[in-house]
Design a protein around this motif. Structure first.
Motif, PDB file in Angstrom:
ATOM      1  N   ARG A   1      -4.584  -1.506   5.763  1.00 44.23           N
ATOM      2  CA  ARG A   1      -3.381  -1.913   6.495  1.00 44.23           C
ATOM      3  C   ARG A   1      -3.734  -2.675   7.764  1.00 44.23           C
ATOM      4  O   ARG A   1      -2.958  -3.510   8.241  1.00 44.23           O
ATOM      5  CB  ARG A   1      -2.558  -0.665   6.849  1.00 44.23           C
ATOM      6  CG  ARG A   1      -1.190  -0.958   7.443  1.00 44.23           C
ATOM      7  CD  ARG A   1      -0.460   0.321   7.792  1.00 44.23           C
ATOM      8  NE  ARG A   1      -1.108   1.046   8.888  1.00 44.23           N
ATOM      9  CZ  ARG A   1      -0.673   2.225   9.362  1.00 44.23           C
ATOM     10  NH1 ARG A   1       0.384   2.803   8.809  1.00 44.23           N
ATOM     11  NH2 ARG A   1      -1.299   2.815  10.350  1.00 44.23           N
ATOM     12  N   SER A   2      -4.920  -2.399   8.312  1.00 46.51           N
ATOM     13  CA  SER A   2      -5.340  -2.994   9.576  1.00 46.51           C
ATOM     14  C   SER A   2      -6.050  -4.329   9.409  1.00 46.51           C
ATOM     15  O   SER A   2      -6.574  -4.865  10.386  1.00 46.51           O
ATOM     16  CB  SER A   2      -6.273  -2.022  10.316  1.00 46.51           C
ATOM     17  OG  SER A   2      -5.628  -0.783  10.535  1.00 46.51           O
ATOM     18  N   GLN A   3      -6.079  -4.873   8.183  1.00 49.60           N
ATOM     19  CA  GLN A   3      -6.722  -6.163   7.973  1.00 49.60           C
ATOM     20  C   GLN A   3      -6.044  -7.239   8.831  1.00 49.60           C
ATOM     21  O   GLN A   3      -4.824  -7.287   8.932  1.00 49.60           O
ATOM     22  CB  GLN A   3      -6.633  -6.570   6.494  1.00 49.60           C
ATOM     23  CG  GLN A   3      -7.423  -5.688   5.555  1.00 49.60           C
ATOM     24  CD  GLN A   3      -8.920  -5.761   5.780  1.00 49.60           C
ATOM     25  OE1 GLN A   3      -9.489  -6.843   5.866  1.00 49.60           O
ATOM     26  NE2 GLN A   3      -9.561  -4.616   5.886  1.00 49.60           N
TER      27      GLN A   3
ATOM     28  N   CYS B   1      -1.243  -4.906   4.749  1.00 49.12           N
ATOM     29  CA  CYS B   1      -1.125  -5.329   6.148  1.00 49.12           C
ATOM     30  C   CYS B   1       0.327  -5.588   6.513  1.00 49.12           C
ATOM     31  O   CYS B   1       0.710  -5.505   7.678  1.00 49.12           O
ATOM     32  CB  CYS B   1      -1.976  -6.574   6.409  1.00 49.12           C
ATOM     33  SG  CYS B   1      -1.262  -8.122   5.819  1.00 49.12           S
TER      34      CYS B   1
END
Length: 335
Positions: free
Chosen positions: A285-287, A332
């Motif tokens: 998700r933090s890409q 993301c």
């Protein structure tokens, strides 16, 4: 002269994402139609090549036949966990301390925070040969890795194999365990968080929770639960985490490769599986992707219709790539 012209034309017909080259522009357009390149794909930090999955990127950088220049740079300035390239070897060492997790997790406090909830089950065996999976324990945690709900569940059929070497479950643990119907109700209440299931819509979840896990179809089936597919984030089915053959990687492998520690080394703990799945979800998700909501919607889009063929063949590879959209929902976008 003709060979030089052909070479120049082939170079012009080079995909701006994966760098494949084509003799004719219409072949490049066909390639773009079926490959769904987008900003959400993993990319090499050296040459910029798009890869369909992190496994493909890993092979590109450190596989049996890596790209030579990329492998050379990666060996000095690359992180083998997140596969990013840094400015110096010192920067990599500083980064790795935060990138590599350990098995240690915060002590459970039972609070519900964050948008996502991870679920994992432990199965015992039923049926004449003990091969039928029966849910005997379930665990749910929040994004803070604290336990929200954990209980032994009384199987609805006779247990013929407790699989003790893997589960650690004995008959007395299930004798007075929570009935499956009660567990179902508790889990549903946690996931829906006061929102009726019929009201949930893509990108309009209300108070309902995103459900994270590995192999969730099987877990939900054994629990007798249904949950909307657009609310599920399954690390076994997420394209960037799948093998290059589009098969699923095990949670054990994903944890070792992308979090940097080992799980399932003895008796398996559903809490440990929940933590691993949640950490993988948060990492994906933090890409750092552009927040382009016209791309990566999860709906199979084709921005290259036949009626635009002539127009598309006059475009540059970069313009074709700008039209392309992912055929999966990138996590993301949950931000």
């Amino acid at each position: 002269m003709d060979s030089r012209r052909e070479s120049s034309e082939t170079l012009r017909n080079k995909c701006a994402a994966c760098y494949r080259q084509y003799n004719r522009m219409e072949h490049l357009v066909e390639h773009m139609k079926v490959n769904y390149h987008s900003v959400h794909e993993p990319r090499c930090g050296v040459c910029g090549k798009h890869c369909r999955s992190f496994e493909s990127l890993r092979e590109h950088l450190i596989g049996p036949l890596p790209k030579v220049e990329c492998a050379r740079v990666f060996s000095v300035r690359g992180c083998s966990i997140c596969l990013n390239i840094f400015d110096s070897n010192a920067a990599v060492r500083y980064h790795r301390a935060a990138c590599q997790y350990t098995r240690a997790a915060p002590m459970p406090r039972g609070s519900i925070t964050g948008r996502a909830v991870a679920l994992a089950c432990k199965m015992v065996g039923g049926g004449s040969d003990g091969s039928v999976d029966l849910c005997a324990m379930v665990c749910l945690i929040g994004e803070d890795e604290n336990i929200i709900f954990q209980t032994c569940v009384k199987p609805t059929a006779p247990v013929t194999n407790y699989r003790y070497e893997v589960t650690g479950i004995r008959p007395e643990y299930l004798r007075d365990a929570m009935p499956l119907k009660v567990a179902q109700r508790r889990i549903q209440e946690i996931l829906c968080n006061g929102e009726p299931l019929w009201k949930l819509r893509p990108r309009n979840y209300g108070r309902a929770k995103i459900l994270v896990g590995h192999g969730l179809d099987h877990d939900l089936e054994r629990l007798g639960l249904e949950y909307p597919a657009f609310m599920i984030r399954d690390t076994a089915k997420y394209p960037p985490l799948m093998k290059t053959s589009k098969l699923s990687n095990s949670l054990k492998y994903l944890t070792q490769a992308y979090l940097g520690y080992d799980i399932q080394t003895g008796i398996q703990d559903p809490y440990e599986d929940c933590v691993a799945a949640m950490r993988l979800y948060i990492r994906m998700r933090s890409q750092a992707h552009p927040r382009d909501y016209n791309s990566g919607s999860g709906e199979v889009q084709n921005n290259y219709p036949a009626w635009r063929q002539r127009e598309l063949e006059r475009m540059s590879p970069e313009e074709l790539l700008a039209l392309s959209a992912s055929d999966y929902y990138c996590w993301c976008l949950d931000y």
